[in-house]
Design a protein around this motif. Structure first.
Motif, PDB file in Angstrom:
ATOM      1  N   LEU A  54      13.160   6.513   6.814  1.00  0.00           N
ATOM      2  CA  LEU A  54      14.181   5.490   6.669  1.00  0.00           C
ATOM      3  C   LEU A  54      15.498   6.215   6.413  1.00  0.00           C
ATOM      4  O   LEU A  54      15.511   7.439   6.308  1.00  0.00           O
ATOM      5  CB  LEU A  54      13.851   4.490   5.551  1.00  0.00           C
ATOM      6  CG  LEU A  54      13.592   4.982   4.123  1.00  0.00           C
ATOM      7  CD1 LEU A  54      14.868   5.257   3.364  1.00  0.00           C
ATOM      8  CD2 LEU A  54      12.798   3.922   3.366  1.00  0.00           C
ATOM      9  N   LYS A 110       2.664  -6.569   3.153  1.00  0.00           N
ATOM     10  CA  LYS A 110       3.851  -5.926   2.605  1.00  0.00           C
ATOM     11  C   LYS A 110       3.416  -5.118   1.392  1.00  0.00           C
ATOM     12  O   LYS A 110       2.409  -5.432   0.746  1.00  0.00           O
ATOM     13  CB  LYS A 110       4.908  -6.950   2.212  1.00  0.00           C
ATOM     14  CG  LYS A 110       4.469  -7.913   1.118  1.00  0.00           C
ATOM     15  CD  LYS A 110       5.581  -8.878   0.750  1.00  0.00           C
ATOM     16  CE  LYS A 110       5.141  -9.802  -0.386  1.00  0.00           C
ATOM     17  NZ  LYS A 110       6.215 -10.729  -0.781  1.00  0.00           N
ATOM     18  N   LYS A 121      14.506  -4.161  -1.501  1.00  0.00           N
ATOM     19  CA  LYS A 121      13.610  -4.087  -0.349  1.00  0.00           C
ATOM     20  C   LYS A 121      14.061  -2.955   0.566  1.00  0.00           C
ATOM     21  O   LYS A 121      15.247  -2.788   0.830  1.00  0.00           O
ATOM     22  CB  LYS A 121      13.620  -5.399   0.434  1.00  0.00           C
ATOM     23  CG  LYS A 121      12.824  -5.352   1.736  1.00  0.00           C
ATOM     24  CD  LYS A 121      13.030  -6.614   2.556  1.00  0.00           C
ATOM     25  CE  LYS A 121      12.348  -6.526   3.925  1.00  0.00           C
ATOM     26  NZ  LYS A 121      12.603  -7.713   4.763  1.00  0.00           N
ATOM     27  N   TYR A 122      13.082  -2.171   1.032  1.00  0.00           N
ATOM     28  CA  TYR A 122      13.345  -1.118   2.012  1.00  0.00           C
ATOM     29  C   TYR A 122      12.473  -1.392   3.230  1.00  0.00           C
ATOM     30  O   TYR A 122      11.285  -1.706   3.080  1.00  0.00           O
ATOM     31  CB  TYR A 122      12.991   0.262   1.456  1.00  0.00           C
ATOM     32  CG  TYR A 122      13.920   0.757   0.367  1.00  0.00           C
ATOM     33  CD1 TYR A 122      15.037   1.535   0.671  1.00  0.00           C
ATOM     34  CD2 TYR A 122      13.669   0.458  -0.966  1.00  0.00           C
ATOM     35  CE1 TYR A 122      15.884   1.998  -0.327  1.00  0.00           C
ATOM     36  CE2 TYR A 122      14.511   0.915  -1.971  1.00  0.00           C
ATOM     37  CZ  TYR A 122      15.614   1.686  -1.647  1.00  0.00           C
ATOM     38  OH  TYR A 122      16.446   2.132  -2.638  1.00  0.00           O
ATOM     39  N   THR A 123      13.042  -1.268   4.404  1.00  0.00           N
ATOM     40  CA  THR A 123      12.268  -1.395   5.633  1.00  0.00           C
ATOM     41  C   THR A 123      12.206  -0.036   6.310  1.00  0.00           C
ATOM     42  O   THR A 123      13.247   0.537   6.664  1.00  0.00           O
ATOM     43  CB  THR A 123      12.892  -2.426   6.593  1.00  0.00           C
ATOM     44  OG1 THR A 123      12.973  -3.695   5.929  1.00  0.00           O
ATOM     45  CG2 THR A 123      12.041  -2.581   7.845  1.00  0.00           C
ATOM     46  N   ASP A 125      11.322   2.848   9.209  1.00  0.00           N
ATOM     47  CA  ASP A 125      11.617   2.866  10.639  1.00  0.00           C
ATOM     48  C   ASP A 125      10.462   2.332  11.481  1.00  0.00           C
ATOM     49  O   ASP A 125      10.662   1.912  12.623  1.00  0.00           O
ATOM     50  CB  ASP A 125      11.964   4.301  11.089  1.00  0.00           C
ATOM     51  CG  ASP A 125      13.386   4.690  10.691  1.00  0.00           C
ATOM     52  OD1 ASP A 125      14.037   3.894   9.988  1.00  0.00           O
ATOM     53  OD2 ASP A 125      13.835   5.787  11.068  1.00  0.00           O
ATOM     54  N   GLY A 127       8.842  -0.313  10.688  1.00  0.00           N
ATOM     55  CA  GLY A 127       8.808  -1.759  10.476  1.00  0.00           C
ATOM     56  C   GLY A 127       8.132  -2.209   9.196  1.00  0.00           C
ATOM     57  O   GLY A 127       8.226  -3.385   8.810  1.00  0.00           O
ATOM     58  N   ALA A 129       7.594  -2.973   5.369  1.00  0.00           N
ATOM     59  CA  ALA A 129       8.517  -3.299   4.287  1.00  0.00           C
ATOM     60  C   ALA A 129       7.935  -2.893   2.935  1.00  0.00           C
ATOM     61  O   ALA A 129       6.741  -3.076   2.675  1.00  0.00           O
ATOM     62  CB  ALA A 129       8.829  -4.792   4.287  1.00  0.00           C
ATOM     63  N   TYR A 131       8.693  -3.464  -1.152  1.00  0.00           N
ATOM     64  CA  TYR A 131       9.443  -4.267  -2.109  1.00  0.00           C
ATOM     65  C   TYR A 131       9.303  -3.685  -3.515  1.00  0.00           C
ATOM     66  O   TYR A 131       8.197  -3.345  -3.943  1.00  0.00           O
ATOM     67  CB  TYR A 131       8.930  -5.710  -2.132  1.00  0.00           C
ATOM     68  CG  TYR A 131       9.137  -6.462  -0.836  1.00  0.00           C
ATOM     69  CD1 TYR A 131      10.219  -7.333  -0.676  1.00  0.00           C
ATOM     70  CD2 TYR A 131       8.256  -6.320   0.220  1.00  0.00           C
ATOM     71  CE1 TYR A 131      10.407  -8.025   0.512  1.00  0.00           C
ATOM     72  CE2 TYR A 131       8.432  -7.009   1.415  1.00  0.00           C
ATOM     73  CZ  TYR A 131       9.514  -7.867   1.549  1.00  0.00           C
ATOM     74  OH  TYR A 131       9.686  -8.545   2.728  1.00  0.00           O
TER      75      TYR A 131
END
Length: 207
Positions: A54, A110, A121-123, A125, A127, A129, A131
């Protein structure tokens, strides 16, 4: 004498790290200033010598000869790396805690962690997630990650769905010392959670 570039220095260090290690600019501030290190990491990623997980977080090569492909990092390791970077105390929560403790075989939709840091929240690369849910430091700072995960699992399951089979699985994850520590710290928790810890303690004595 030829001056070694920051990128070359980073490459030398990265080659000494274990396969699949997570790194960020903060790990290399002794090599150069933050912005210069950050640019060097981006270039290494562009050259395929690192893989971006990320923004600002990268993974060293982790090629699996049997599968013939690079293996990505786990969301838990990313969460732990972010916690290390920001100085947070974290522990798996909700379905993530159930999966971590073997109470569920389903891969969480998740990945959720309690944290004494901000709710965030981080997503990744890929996809996925991650939390982070804020929890007061006093509620988790005195517990190990495993102990906090057990409390989160009990809370997620709820009183109505707790049973002897679940209690036995949780007991199998805890040492006698961890069980005693939970009993000592549980007095400040919700009454029904503390009651569950006491029930687990009593059941252990009869095993």
């Amino acid at each position: 004498m030829k001056r070694i570039s920051i990128q070359a220095k980073l490459e030398e260090i990265i080659e000494t790290l274990e396969k699949g290690a997570l790194v960020s600019a903060h790990d290399f501030l002794e090599v150069g200033n933050y912005e210069a290190v950050k640019r060097a990491l981006v270039r290494l990623c562009e050259e395929g010598k690192l893989k971006r997980v990320l923004r600002g977080l990268y993974q060293t090569p982790n090629y699996n000869a049997f599968l013939k492909k690079d293996i990505g990092t786990s969301p838990k390791k990313v969460a732990e790396k972010l916690a290390e970077k920001f100085g947070w105390t974290i522990a798996p929560a909700e379905d993530t805690a159930l999966n971590e403790l073997g109470l569920s075989t389903q891969v969480p939709a998740k990945y959720t962690f309690i944290s004494d840091g901000p709710t965030k929240k981080y997503t990744l690369d890929n996809g996925i997630a991650i939390y982070f849910k804020h929890k007061a430091n006093k509620e988790i700072s005195k517990l190990t990650m495993k102990e906090a995960s057990v409390i989160e699992a009990i809370q997620t399951i709820s009183p109505e769905h707790m049973n002897d089979q679940i209690r036995k699985k949780l007991l199998n994850t805890l040492s006698e010392q961890e069980m005693q520590h939970l009993l000592e710290q549980g007095k400040s928790m919700r009454y029904w959670i503390y009651d569950e810890i006491k029930t687990m303690k009593d059941e252990r004595e009869y095993l």
